[in-house]
Design an enzyme around this catalytic site. Structure first.
Site, PDB file in Angstrom:
ATOM      1  N   HIS A  19      81.939 144.333  69.155  1.00  0.00           N
ATOM      2  CA  HIS A  19      81.606 143.705  70.439  1.00  0.00           C
ATOM      3  C   HIS A  19      80.194 143.121  70.389  1.00  0.00           C
ATOM      4  CE1 HIS A  19      79.109 147.174  71.327  1.00  0.00           C
ATOM      5  NE2 HIS A  19      80.143 147.988  71.144  1.00  0.00           N
ATOM      6  N   HIS A  22      77.273 145.115  68.743  1.00  0.00           N
ATOM      7  CA  HIS A  22      77.263 145.106  67.271  1.00  0.00           C
ATOM      8  C   HIS A  22      76.732 143.769  66.747  1.00  0.00           C
ATOM      9  CE1 HIS A  22      81.028 147.710  68.022  1.00  0.00           C
ATOM     10  NE2 HIS A  22      80.071 148.544  67.664  1.00  0.00           N
ATOM     11  N   CYS A 127      86.427 170.191  75.532  1.00  0.00           N
ATOM     12  CA  CYS A 127      87.547 169.674  76.327  1.00  0.00           C
ATOM     13  C   CYS A 127      88.826 169.841  75.511  1.00  0.00           C
ATOM     14  CB  CYS A 127      87.341 168.202  76.685  1.00  0.00           C
ATOM     15  SG  CYS A 127      88.807 167.494  77.493  1.00  0.00           S
ATOM     16  N   CYS A 130      90.624 166.468  74.912  1.00  0.00           N
ATOM     17  CA  CYS A 130      90.037 165.660  73.830  1.00  0.00           C
ATOM     18  C   CYS A 130      90.083 166.399  72.493  1.00  0.00           C
ATOM     19  CB  CYS A 130      88.576 165.339  74.117  1.00  0.00           C
ATOM     20  SG  CYS A 130      88.287 164.333  75.567  1.00  0.00           S
ATOM     21  N   CYS A 145      85.251 165.987  82.101  1.00  0.00           N
ATOM     22  CA  CYS A 145      85.570 165.012  81.064  1.00  0.00           C
ATOM     23  C   CYS A 145      86.083 163.751  81.761  1.00  0.00           C
ATOM     24  CB  CYS A 145      86.637 165.563  80.125  1.00  0.00           C
ATOM     25  SG  CYS A 145      87.343 164.264  79.084  1.00  0.00           S
ATOM     26  N   HIS A 148      89.887 163.114  81.009  1.00  0.00           N
ATOM     27  CA  HIS A 148      90.910 164.068  81.443  1.00  0.00           C
ATOM     28  C   HIS A 148      90.660 164.646  82.828  1.00  0.00           C
ATOM     29  CE1 HIS A 148      91.343 163.924  77.015  1.00  0.00           C
ATOM     30  NE2 HIS A 148      92.624 163.931  77.335  1.00  0.00           N
ATOM     31  N   LYS A 301      76.699 147.880  80.853  1.00  0.00           N
ATOM     32  CA  LYS A 301      76.385 147.824  79.438  1.00  0.00           C
ATOM     33  C   LYS A 301      77.627 147.332  78.722  1.00  0.00           C
ATOM     34  CE  LYS A 301      75.756 150.751  75.515  1.00  0.00           C
ATOM     35  NZ  LYS A 301      75.932 152.102  75.040  1.00  0.00           N
ATOM     36  N   LYS A 304      81.968 149.500  73.988  1.00  0.00           N
ATOM     37  CA  LYS A 304      83.383 149.717  73.734  1.00  0.00           C
ATOM     38  C   LYS A 304      84.092 150.305  74.949  1.00  0.00           C
ATOM     39  CE  LYS A 304      81.536 153.672  71.507  1.00  0.00           C
ATOM     40  NZ  LYS A 304      80.586 153.884  70.449  1.00  0.00           N
TER      41      LYS A 304
HETATM   42 ZN    ZN Z   1      88.785 165.244  77.602  1.00  0.00          ZN
END
Ligand code: ZN
Length: 509
Positions: A19, A22, A127, A130, A145, A148, A301, A304
């Site tokens: 993006h 980078h 988490c 994750c 998180c 989630h 910002k 990603k």
């Molecule tokens: Zn998570």
């Protein structure tokens, strides 16, 4: 060749496609490397990708690809983008490569053997969605998180730690003795503050994860139950690409190492990395340079995590690579955040390139065609008084060089833009069209001085506008004899201009 110079971008994480962030980091480095080459340096430019970690395993799963296929795909996209943007990196390192793994393991073993790595309990916010620890930064304002929407649980497990604390006092002293090590200054100060905080907590750095949770990493050489976690893998790329410890490249380039990063990875580069180097008895890098963020599109910002980030490649397709590169380098004050908007882009390019530089070139070439039958007038040193730029040029070039050395590209370009301004004004004052009517002997020397001024500006803008420089050289035969640092010896041109030429900097609407 002698006079080596080594510059690195961070290695980019391949859990998403390239993006603007980078691209900006990499272009900054490319401009610097082109500049160092102008200075006659043997510049080595490294970029690459970080291919390990749980986020990549997840990204591969959601793309229904094997992890290896996934990292091959995204790494390939990064390499393609750099090719399309004419980035002249000498090497591209991937952390899944053998040459990298063996250096990481070598350093881990060395530090373990000397007692700088030990096994202990790691406690953190985990988490289960994750399947990994979250940093406090990664959690939302309610401590959940963000993916989630559950609160991570505090869990404890065995992990390896690096004795970070042991090296903090020495690093702090080094920094205090050399305030140029980290630039710009606000980041130098930030790191001194962070060192102070870290010393208060007494915390060391966790450098492993259990294999039972994460397989996609470099095995810890002295314990097969663990893989290397993030920084002891990623940061090592800067020396593994030079074939540390015995490679010729390492001996040549490492003593002249400079790192460029965005401010979000300041702590690992400004603290963990120097501590790791000290522990491994490797010389510290010369400078760490830190840049800010591009803000735009709702002031978010561009990263990603921002799904609606625009595609820079589309923009480059419509305005041209040089214009895009010039805008990024000129618009942002190095180290600060800057806004990326359509309007800023249009204003900058029309003002600096079309109205100022483009207009100067077009007017001068047209006058030479009209008043001199297309023959570029020869130099006439006795007439140099006609425009006063002699001193101004040497001041401008001195200032330009001192800014370029420390990535102050916007300021460096200001010096060149001032000269362009001065030359445009001198046309208004001198009125060559009036000189032509009376066959005034000042006409030819004046046009030649304009050409010399343009050659000067194009030369210094070459690291930013490589393609336009090439086109201008094609039209005029510009050759610059130089005697660096800071002094142009001579600017030479063809005897005559071609019948027609392409407008170098058309307006953008
Ligand atoms: Zn998570």
């Amino acid at each position: 060749m002698n006079n080596p110079y080594y510059l690195t971008t961070p290695i980019y994480y391949v859990n998403a496609k390239p993006h603007l962030g980078h691209i900006y980091t990499t272009m900054l480095c490319d401009v610097m490397v082109q500049y160092q080459k102008l200075l006659g340096k043997d510049a080595m430019f490294l970029t690459g990708v970080d291919e390990h970690g749980d986020k990549i395993v997840k990204a591969a799963a959601s793309a229904s690809l094997s992890v290896q296929d996934y990292v091959d795909l995204i790494s390939g996209e990064f390499q393609n983008v750099w090719k399309n943007l004419h980035i002249q990196n000498n090497d591209f390192i991937r952390t899944t490569e053998e040459r990298h793994k063996k250096v990481v393991q070598n350093i881990l073993q060395t530090l373990f053997d000397k007692g700088d790595i030990y096994l202990s309990q790691y406690e953190g916010y985990y988490c289960f969605g994750c399947e990994r620890y979250l940093t406090e930064k990664e959690m939302d304002s309610e401590g959940k998180c963000p993916d989630h929407q559950i609160e991570p649980e505090i869990i404890k497990e065995s992990n390896y730690f690096f004795k970070l604390q042991k090296y903090l006092p020495r690093w702090e002293t080094m920094l205090k003795n050399n305030s140029n090590l980290i630039q710009p200054d606000q980041y130098y100060k930030e790191i001194l503050g962070t060192i102070h905080e870290l010393m208060k907590t007494g915390e060391d750095l966790s450098i492993s994860r259990p294999v039972k949770r994460l397989q996609w990493g470099i095995p810890i050489p002295f314990d097969e139950q663990f893989v290397t976690y993030v920084w002891f893998d990623a940061l090592v790329n800067y020396i593994s690409a030079l074939d540390y410890p015995d490679g010729e490249k390492f001996h040549t380039y490492w003593p002249q190492a400079h790192h460029m990063i965005a401010k979000d990875i300041l702590k690992p580069h400004g603290i963990f990395w120097p501590a790791m180097l000290m522990a491994a008895d490797i010389e510290i890098f010369q400078n760490l340079y830190v840049h800010g963020y591009w803000l735009g599109l709702n002031d978010l910002k561009m990263s990603k995590s921002m799904q609606n980030a625009f595609n820079p490649l589309d923009l480059i397709h419509s305005i041209g690579l040089d214009s895009f590169r010039y805008f990024l380098m000129k618009e942002m004050t190095f180290g600060s955040d800057s806004k990326f908007t359509d309007e800023a882009l249009k204003n900058r390019l029309n003002q600096d390139l079309s109205n100022n530089l483009g207009n100067l070139i077009q007017r001068t070439l047209s006058m030479i065609k009209k008043y001199c039958n297309g023959n570029i007038p020869p130099k006439n040193p006795e007439m140099d008084y006609i425009i006063k730029p002699a001193n101004l040029l040497s001041d401008a070039s001195k200032n330009y060089h001192s800014c370029m050395q420390t990535f102050q590209f916007s300021k460096a370009l200001d010096n060149i833009l001032e000269i362009i301004d001065l030359l445009n004004k001198s046309i208004e004052e001198k009125k060559p069209w009036a000189l032509a009517k009376t066959n005034d002997p000042e006409l030819l020397p004046f046009l030649r001085l304009l050409m010399d001024g343009i050659g000067f500006c194009m030369h210094y803008m070459k690291p930013f506008l490589a393609e336009k420089f090439r086109l201008f050289t094609e039209i005029t035969g510009l050759t610059v004899r130089e005697n660096f640092p800071g002094k142009l010896q001579e600017i030479l041109y063809n005897e005559s201009l071609p019948e027609n030429w392409e407008i170098l900097f058309p307006r953008i609407d």
